[in-house]
Design an enzyme around this catalytic site. Structure first.
Site, short mmCIF file in Angstrom:
data_model
loop_
_atom_site.label_atom_id
_atom_site.label_comp_id
_atom_site.label_asym_id
_atom_site.label_seq_id
_atom_site.Cartn_x
_atom_site.Cartn_y
_atom_site.Cartn_z
N LYS A 179 18.70 -10.83 -27.05
CA LYS A 179 17.88 -11.03 -25.62
C LYS A 179 16.65 -9.83 -25.03
O LYS A 179 17.23 -9.11 -25.15
CB LYS A 179 18.98 -11.69 -24.06
CG LYS A 179 17.55 -12.03 -23.54
CD LYS A 179 18.24 -11.48 -21.75
CE LYS A 179 17.64 -10.40 -21.49
NZ LYS A 179 16.03 -10.11 -21.15
N GLY A 232 20.19 -0.44 -20.07
CA GLY A 232 19.27 -1.25 -18.81
C GLY A 232 19.98 -0.36 -17.25
O GLY A 232 20.32 1.44 -17.73
N SER A 233 19.76 -1.05 -16.42
CA SER A 233 20.47 -0.53 -15.36
C SER A 233 21.19 -0.30 -15.12
O SER A 233 22.04 -1.05 -15.67
CB SER A 233 19.29 -0.91 -13.93
OG SER A 233 19.28 -2.51 -14.35
N ASN A 234 22.04 0.14 -13.73
CA ASN A 234 23.10 0.83 -13.90
C ASN A 234 23.86 -0.58 -12.67
O ASN A 234 25.28 -1.23 -13.31
CB ASN A 234 23.76 2.08 -12.71
CG ASN A 234 23.34 2.84 -13.34
OD1 ASN A 234 22.61 2.86 -14.04
ND2 ASN A 234 25.01 3.98 -14.02
N VAL A 236 22.50 -3.89 -12.75
CA VAL A 236 22.82 -4.89 -14.34
C VAL A 236 24.22 -4.74 -15.28
O VAL A 236 24.90 -5.53 -15.43
CB VAL A 236 21.49 -5.46 -14.83
CG1 VAL A 236 21.85 -6.36 -15.99
CG2 VAL A 236 20.54 -5.78 -14.15
N GLY A 237 24.05 -3.29 -15.70
CA GLY A 237 25.57 -2.89 -16.87
C GLY A 237 26.86 -3.62 -15.60
O GLY A 237 27.80 -3.99 -16.61
N GLU A 254 24.80 1.19 -21.51
CA GLU A 254 24.04 2.30 -21.39
C GLU A 254 23.29 2.75 -20.27
O GLU A 254 21.89 1.37 -20.83
CB GLU A 254 23.44 3.06 -23.28
CG GLU A 254 24.53 3.70 -24.07
CD GLU A 254 24.77 4.55 -23.62
OE1 GLU A 254 25.42 5.74 -22.41
OE2 GLU A 254 26.21 4.87 -24.04
N CYS A 288 15.60 7.22 -21.02
CA CYS A 288 16.63 7.00 -19.91
C CYS A 288 17.07 8.67 -20.07
O CYS A 288 18.38 9.50 -19.24
CB CYS A 288 17.94 6.56 -20.63
SG CYS A 288 17.97 6.33 -22.01
N GLU A 389 17.51 7.49 -9.66
CA GLU A 389 17.19 7.45 -11.02
C GLU A 389 15.51 6.72 -9.98
O GLU A 389 15.44 5.40 -10.23
CB GLU A 389 17.70 6.72 -12.05
CG GLU A 389 16.93 7.45 -13.25
CD GLU A 389 17.44 5.75 -14.81
OE1 GLU A 389 17.62 4.29 -14.69
OE2 GLU A 389 16.85 6.03 -15.40
P1 NAP Z 1 17.85 -3.63 -16.40
O1 NAP Z 1 16.71 -4.18 -15.40
O2 NAP Z 1 18.83 -3.16 -16.49
O3 NAP Z 1 16.99 -5.01 -17.88
C1 NAP Z 1 17.94 -4.56 -19.01
C2 NAP Z 1 18.04 -5.63 -19.62
O4 NAP Z 1 18.97 -6.54 -18.98
C3 NAP Z 1 16.65 -6.58 -19.52
O5 NAP Z 1 16.89 -7.07 -21.03
C4 NAP Z 1 17.16 -7.27 -18.69
O6 NAP Z 1 16.78 -8.61 -18.83
C5 NAP Z 1 18.53 -7.93 -18.58
N1 NAP Z 1 19.00 -8.51 -17.32
C6 NAP Z 1 18.83 -7.85 -16.13
N2 NAP Z 1 19.12 -8.95 -15.13
C7 NAP Z 1 19.94 -9.01 -15.98
C8 NAP Z 1 21.86 -10.27 -15.57
N3 NAP Z 1 21.99 -10.29 -14.91
N4 NAP Z 1 22.69 -10.48 -16.71
C9 NAP Z 1 22.54 -9.80 -18.01
N5 NAP Z 1 21.59 -9.20 -17.61
C10 NAP Z 1 20.24 -8.73 -17.58
O7 NAP Z 1 16.85 -2.84 -16.88
P2 NAP Z 1 15.15 -1.56 -16.84
O8 NAP Z 1 14.42 -1.88 -15.81
O9 NAP Z 1 14.65 -3.03 -18.20
O10 NAP Z 1 14.88 -0.80 -18.05
C11 NAP Z 1 15.32 0.53 -17.38
C12 NAP Z 1 16.82 0.85 -17.26
O11 NAP Z 1 17.18 0.95 -18.25
C13 NAP Z 1 16.57 2.41 -16.60
O12 NAP Z 1 17.78 2.84 -15.38
C14 NAP Z 1 17.14 3.15 -17.20
O13 NAP Z 1 17.90 4.16 -17.61
C15 NAP Z 1 17.93 3.00 -18.62
N6 NAP Z 1 17.67 2.86 -20.02
C16 NAP Z 1 18.83 3.29 -20.93
C17 NAP Z 1 18.99 4.03 -21.78
C18 NAP Z 1 20.45 4.73 -22.03
O14 NAP Z 1 19.86 4.64 -23.44
N7 NAP Z 1 21.38 5.27 -21.37
C19 NAP Z 1 17.58 3.66 -22.18
C20 NAP Z 1 16.48 3.05 -21.79
C21 NAP Z 1 16.48 2.48 -20.91
P3 NAP Z 1 14.87 -8.78 -18.07
O15 NAP Z 1 13.71 -9.15 -19.13
O16 NAP Z 1 14.38 -10.20 -17.20
O17 NAP Z 1 14.50 -7.49 -17.39
#
Ligand code: NAP
Ligand code: MG
Length: 487
Positions: A179, A232-234, A236-237, A254, A288, A389
């Site tokens: 996804k 992704g974000s903390n 959601v994680g 991550e 990130c 962040e």
């Molecule tokens: P996000 O909102 O957490 O989204 C990440 C993924 O999770 C997307 O595919 C999102 O779908 C999905 N998602 C959203 N809500 C969910 C739920 N309730 N249950 C399961 N999955 C769900 O993060 P983002 O805004 O896309 O990305 C930015 C964040 O990612 C930042 O915090 C960044 O630090 C982190 N990041 C970390 C790394 C690392 O390796 N450490 C690398 C890159 C980014 P949608 O398509 O609906 O959004």
């Protein structure tokens, strides 16, 4: 919504490109120009996911029986196809999420290299022989796949992150439900096309586009998905982890960072300035591993600041497809609003805005989500911009008197992804390596920067304490069997 003339991208389930049963699609727009629609993607529901999971379950039996080298052949072929389509997919990435074309090309090449790396892993050892106390027995470990793996990815590295999860999942014999982030689902669909063109058997890789709150959530809860790898974000994680624990599934997260850079008085200033700009502002700060907090020793604070601002003023901001543009827009309106919110917070809480801080909306830029590169000083450790962040082109300069003070402040965060230091002093480097709370430690190099053959991941709240990439990926994507054989 109804589609315009742009292409509609379908789900990929059981080897077929399939529309969602909802008949609903979502436009993916260009953040550099909101009038440019990159394509339409499916808004899937749980029924679509269930069909995909069934396909992945069925495909598992044959896929896990293939030898590692045989599975590797599929990944080598996928790599070749992705390489042939590098320019096209990089351009789609730039149009879909805004990073500059050279960066996008670098990322697609990274994807190619990751595929080749894991293709090779199919030929490498997967276990050890351990001397048994029984001299007539053979004791050894082997590794087996987990089953069906759910892959949930963000929009900031729409090619590299999916591939660094999918490639190891597949090489070790799992089948996958992928996804992507909605923001970058067109780029993701093109990556999946490469696996399809490479002839990966039906059901081995399934692609279901849809909302995180619907499809992502259902992946976390699905009884037949045995493991979930998430970036992704903390926020959601954590919800994914709770759901995975509740049903005994394996998970890997991550997440965010608040990455510090320390610049000591003996640092090569030119290099420290370059690395701060590159680490903090490339990809519009949406990495990130991006540099966010910069601790500068007081004796060199002023020259560092001057040099930094002089260079930042020269950066060309615009559409990442245009030659010479150094920084593109934020990836979405939501991201732009988040960045502007944090800038406002910084000002409100009393930090000094040194440079930038505004949305850029003159002329052509008015159709996109542009923000100025922004630098704050007089940032104290308890301010929001020093703690949360931002995921945007915002730097916080913090003056420190000593190395020890810098390390203590750098560690004063709930995150622990990446950290770097600029110094010539070996003793301080060694202390930094020991004391800094980060999974990636960088000396005289920018905080953002990852090599695919080395483990990647954070400490503290930046990860679930596992590692991705390199050989480390085998730990997540397989289970160990300890075998005792007596003749
Ligand atoms: P996000 O909102 O957490 O989204 C990440 C993924 O999770 C997307 O595919 C999102 O779908 C999905 N998602 C959203 N809500 C969910 C739920 N309730 N249950 C399961 N999955 C769900 O993060 P983002 O805004 O896309 O990305 C930015 C964040 O990612 C930042 O915090 C960044 O630090 C982190 N990041 C970390 C790394 C690392 O390796 N450490 C690398 C890159 C980014 P949608 O398509 O609906 O959004
Ligand atoms: Mg977009």
């Amino acid at each position: 919504m109804t589609a315009g003339t742009e292409r509609i991208y379908l789900n990929y389930i059981n080897g077929e490109w399939t529309p969602s049963s909802t008949n609903q699609i979502e436009a993916s727009i260009n953040p550099a120009n909101i009038r440019d629609i990159v394509g339409y993607v499916q808004q899937s529901n749980i029924e679509d996911l269930n069909v995909a999971v069934e396909a992945a379950r069925r495909a598992q039996a044959a896929w896990r029986k293939l030898s590692g080298p045989k599975r590797g052949e599929y990944l080598f072929r996928t790599a070749d196809i992705l390489e042939q389509r590098l320019d096209e997919i990089a351009e789609t990435m730039t149009r879909e999420m805004g990073k500059t074309l050279p960066e996008a090309k670098g990322e697609v090449q990274r994807g190619v290299n990751i595929l080749r790396y894991y293709a090779g892993e199919g030929m490498r050892h997967i276990g050890d022989v351990i001397p048994s106390t029984n001299s007539e027995a053979l004791m050894f470990t082997t590794r087996v796949p987990l089953g069906v793996v759910g892959v949930i990815t963000p929009w900031n590295f729409p090619v590299a992150i999916p591939i660094w999860k999918i490639a190891p999942a597949l090489i070790y014999g799992n089948t996958v439900i992928f996804k992507p982030a909605q923001e970058t689902a067109v780029t993701a669909a093109k990556v999946v096309e490469c696996f399809d063109q490479a002839g990966v058997p039906a059901g081995v890789l399934n692609f279901v586009a849809g909302k995180g709150s619907v499809i992502g959530n259902a992946i976390a809860e699905h009884p037949h998905i045995h493991a979930i790898t998430f970036t992704g974000s903390n926020e959601v994680g954590k919800t994914i982890a709770q759901k995975a624990v509740a049903r005994g599934a394996k998970y890997q997260l991550e997440m965010g960072g608040k990455n510090p850079v320390i610049v000591l008085e003996d640092a090569d200033l030119d290099r420290a300035v370059e690395a701060t700009i590159s680490g903090g502002l490339r990809s519009t700060g949406q990495k990130c591993t991006a540099t966010s907090r910069i601790f500068v020793q007081s004796s060199i604070y002023e020259p560092f600041k001057e040099q930094l601002l002089a260079k930042i003023k020269q950066l060309k901001i615009g559409n990442g497809l245009e030659e010479g543009v150094w920084m593109g827009p934020c990836a979405s309106q939501k991201q732009l609003e988040t960045v502007l919110y944090y800038i406002e917070k910084g000002i409100e809480e009393g930090a000094t805005l040194l440079y930038g801080g505004r949305r850029l909306d003159g002329g052509e830029l008015g159709n996109g989500f542009y923000v100025e590169p922004t630098v704050f000083e007089n940032v104290s450790p308890n301010m929001t911009i020093a703690r949360e962040e931002i995921f945007g082109p915002v730097l916080a300069l913090i003056k420190v008197d000593t190395f020890e003070e810098a390390v203590a402040l750098a560690n004063d965060t709930s995150f622990g992804l990446s950290a770097s230091i600029f110094t010539q002093n070996i003793a301080k480097m060694l202390t930094f390596i020991q004391e800094i709370e980060a999974g990636l430690v960088r000396i005289n190099e920018e905080s953002a920067g990852v090599e695919l053959q080395a483990p990647f991941g954070g400490m503290k709240q930046s990860s679930s304490h596992s590692r991705e990439q390199g050989r480390a990926a085998i730990e997540f994507f397989t289970a160990i069997k300890t075998v005792f054989v007596k003749g």
